[in-house]
Design an enzyme around this catalytic site. Structure first.
Site, mmCIF file in Angstrom:
data_model
loop_
_atom_site.group_PDB
_atom_site.id
_atom_site.type_symbol
_atom_site.label_atom_id
_atom_site.label_comp_id
_atom_site.label_asym_id
_atom_site.label_seq_id
_atom_site.Cartn_x
_atom_site.Cartn_y
_atom_site.Cartn_z
ATOM 1 N N ASP A 50 39.396 -45.009 -57.786
ATOM 2 C CA ASP A 50 40.241 -44.293 -56.837
ATOM 3 C C ASP A 50 39.647 -42.909 -56.592
ATOM 4 O O ASP A 50 39.540 -42.113 -57.518
ATOM 5 C CB ASP A 50 41.657 -44.201 -57.437
ATOM 6 N N THR A 75 41.298 -42.669 -50.076
ATOM 7 C CA THR A 75 40.940 -41.363 -50.625
ATOM 8 C C THR A 75 39.429 -41.198 -50.737
ATOM 9 O O THR A 75 38.905 -40.091 -50.634
ATOM 10 C CB THR A 75 41.566 -41.177 -52.015
ATOM 11 N N THR A 76 38.726 -42.316 -50.971
ATOM 12 C CA THR A 76 37.259 -42.235 -51.016
ATOM 13 C C THR A 76 36.716 -42.094 -49.596
ATOM 14 O O THR A 76 35.836 -41.280 -49.341
ATOM 15 C CB THR A 76 36.675 -43.511 -51.667
ATOM 16 N N ASP A 86 48.389 -47.422 -54.964
ATOM 17 C CA ASP A 86 47.707 -47.464 -53.667
ATOM 18 C C ASP A 86 48.290 -48.551 -52.775
ATOM 19 O O ASP A 86 48.508 -48.344 -51.586
ATOM 20 C CB ASP A 86 46.200 -47.712 -53.854
#
Length: 537
Positions: free
Chosen positions: A70, A103-104, A405
């Protein structure tokens, strides 16, 4: 007169050319340093993008080890010292708050945009011009994405599950996505308030982690789960049917004086009196509790004195009342909402109407420990509990993050009911449309927008690279397919080729992509505008 006054000013500025030139050098250096630092952070998480992305093992200062995929977690745990690079950490945090997933992606896009900005700056384009063009391009990009999105209904459970499993596919627990995705969808749908259908509060979904078993044993519980035992001190009941539950915030133990003092007892009769008073005090409380028909007590952890003593536990056991002690302070709100009862702060306010009702409260053995389950709650509030299991702590923690997520993805779909394809398809389509739009624009703007379009290709490129495919061939082929009008063509990582990604069920919420692009652009504009770092001691 004005013209004459202006003339010497011009000549002065010409003569001061030399000083101002030196000044600029420093600004460029700082910009360069900022951009390089931020790009280094982006490259650190770049390999963990996508379903075939690698995981990072983070070893913290106090010796705990975290294995995660994550982006937000990785950057959170990294000790980033450079101020501009810290902005990328905050960027992934804000993406985590806005969308929960991607998020990446957001950090990788920001890194690619910064790389393009370096090129533009080296060609002498002014940072403000670049910044404004990026802003225009990002607004246009959001429009393009919205145009290619597919509306989805909340009743269409399959689509929701598809998007949740796409989010889970890039995680360590991807092999369990068939179990976790429907679980996430059901959990979110069960807490949607029909009166406010757009708002989902993820705090209404409590995740309880318990070691033992495998991730397969993860389940959703309609009710409450406590990760603690029933207090067995005096042989009280461990199972209660038709439970009447009270959540109390006072202590069932002899009172203490408010000030520090000691009572000197000189003879035994006085000592007996003190003990007798204590007993009567506790018995009086327990009689009041029993009189309302209450048979399950949840006792809040107390800092003032012991919430329960051995004596009070003994009397409670005799009164056949099941006791769960040490309930955390911050869980009280969730518990009262679920049980649809009121917390009781004083024994005087103990009334039957403040109790919650449930069919069954029982202690269940799980793995090496025990948990307490409360099921069949009457008039249950809009909450739900997910019990996550796993063979070791690392897997459980990662399963919890992945589940979070997936829950966020479903929440995005509830807020904004549109789906778009995954697998690099929207990025390539954006890149193509923005590239075409750049040709229409005049001057520097067109140039900057074209760079923005090129930067977006980093997502499909990285996806292909992480999957061990030939990135250049794949991205070129993707461009071709999109130029032919196949909007939903994307990289199918499992087959290693390009297919229509919507048919492969690789979908993501529109909100994830739009917020990734707007947030990344905003962050890059911010970094561009900085031309000096002043340290204040």
């Amino acid at each position: 007169m004005a013209a004459i006054a202006a003339a010497p000013a011009v000549s002065q500025s010409r003569s001061s050319k030399t000083e101002s030139y030196v000044d600029n050098k420093r600004k460029e250096d700082i910009r360069q340093a900022n951009i390089n630092a931020a790009r280094a952070v982006a490259d650190a998480v770049r390999t963990s993008l996508g379903p075939k992305g690698m995981d990072k093992m983070i070893s913290t200062a106090n010796g705990e080890v975290i294995i995660t995929n994550d982006g937000a977690t990785i950057l959170n745990k990294m000790e980033v010292l450079q101020p501009a690079a810290k902005m990328l950490v905050d960027l992934s945090k804000s993406q985590d708050a806005a969308a929960g997933d991607g998020t990446t992606t957001v950090v990788v896009i920001a890194g690619a945009l910064l790389k393009q900005c370096l090129l533009l700056l080296s060609r002498g384009i002014h940072p403000t011009v670049i910044s404004d063009s990026l802003h225009k391009a990002s607004i246009k990009a959001v429009d393009v994405l919205t145009a290619m999105a597919v509306p989805v209904e909340l009743s269409d459970r399959d689509s929701l599950i598809k998007s949740a499993s796409t989010s889970l596919n890039s995680k360590v627990v991807s092999q369990y996505s068939t179990l976790l995705a429907p679980l996430a969808v059901d959990a979110v749908l069960s807490v949607v308030d029909p009166e406010k259908p757009d708002l989902v509060d993820l705090r209404d979904i409590k995740i309880v982690k318990k070691l033992g078993g495998t991730v397969d044993d993860t389940e959703m519980v309609k009710g409450l789960v406590f990760d603690k035992k029933v207090s067995h001190a005096a042989g009280g009941p461990t199972r209660m049917e038709n439970a009447k539950i009270a959540v109390i915030q006072f202590q069932i133990s002899p009172p203490k004086t408010d000030i520090e003092q000691s009572i000197v007892v000189s003879d035994y009769t006085q000592m007996d009196r003190i003990l007798k008073e204590e007993r009567n005090y506790i018995l009086g409380m327990i009689k009041k509790i029993k009189a309302t028909g209450c048979n399950v007590l949840l006792i809040q952890k107390s800092i003032l004195r012991d919430a329960v003593t051995d004596l009070s536990l003994h009397y409670l056991a005799k009164a056949k009342i099941l006791v769960i002690k040490d309930v955390e302070r911050d869980e009280i709100e969730f518990i009262t909402k679920t049980l649809n009862c009121l917390p009781i702060a004083n024994i005087e306010h103990f009334r039957a109407e403040k109790l919650g009702h449930a069919d069954l409260v029982e202690e269940v053995s799980l793995g090496d420990g025990k948990i307490v389950k409360i099921t069949g709650i009457k008039d249950m509030g809009g909450t739900t509990t997910v019990l996550v299991r796993g063979s070791n702590q690392l897997v459980i923690d990662e399963a919890e993050r992945s589940l979070h997520d997936a829950l966020c993805v479903v929440r995005c779909l509830v807020n904004k009911r549109f789906l778009i394809a995954g697998g690099g398809a929207p990025e390539i389509e954006l890149s193509r449309q923005l590239g075409a739009w750049a040709k229409v624009l005049h001057g520097m703007e067109g140039y900057c927008v074209r760079s923005f379009a090129e930067a977006l290709e980093v997502i499909p490129y990285t996806l292909a690279e992480n999957a061990g495919l030939n990135p250049i061939a794949i991205v070129t082929e993707l461009r071709n397919r999109h130029a032919l009008g196949e909007i939903n063509a994307g990289i199918n990582v499992r087959k290693g080729q390009i297919t229509n990604i919507l048919e492969e069920n690789v979908v993501q919420p529109l909100l994830v992509s739009t917020s990734a692009i707007t947030l990344a652009t905003e962050c890059v504009r911010m970094i561009l505008k900085i031309d000096d770092i002043v340290t204040v001691r």
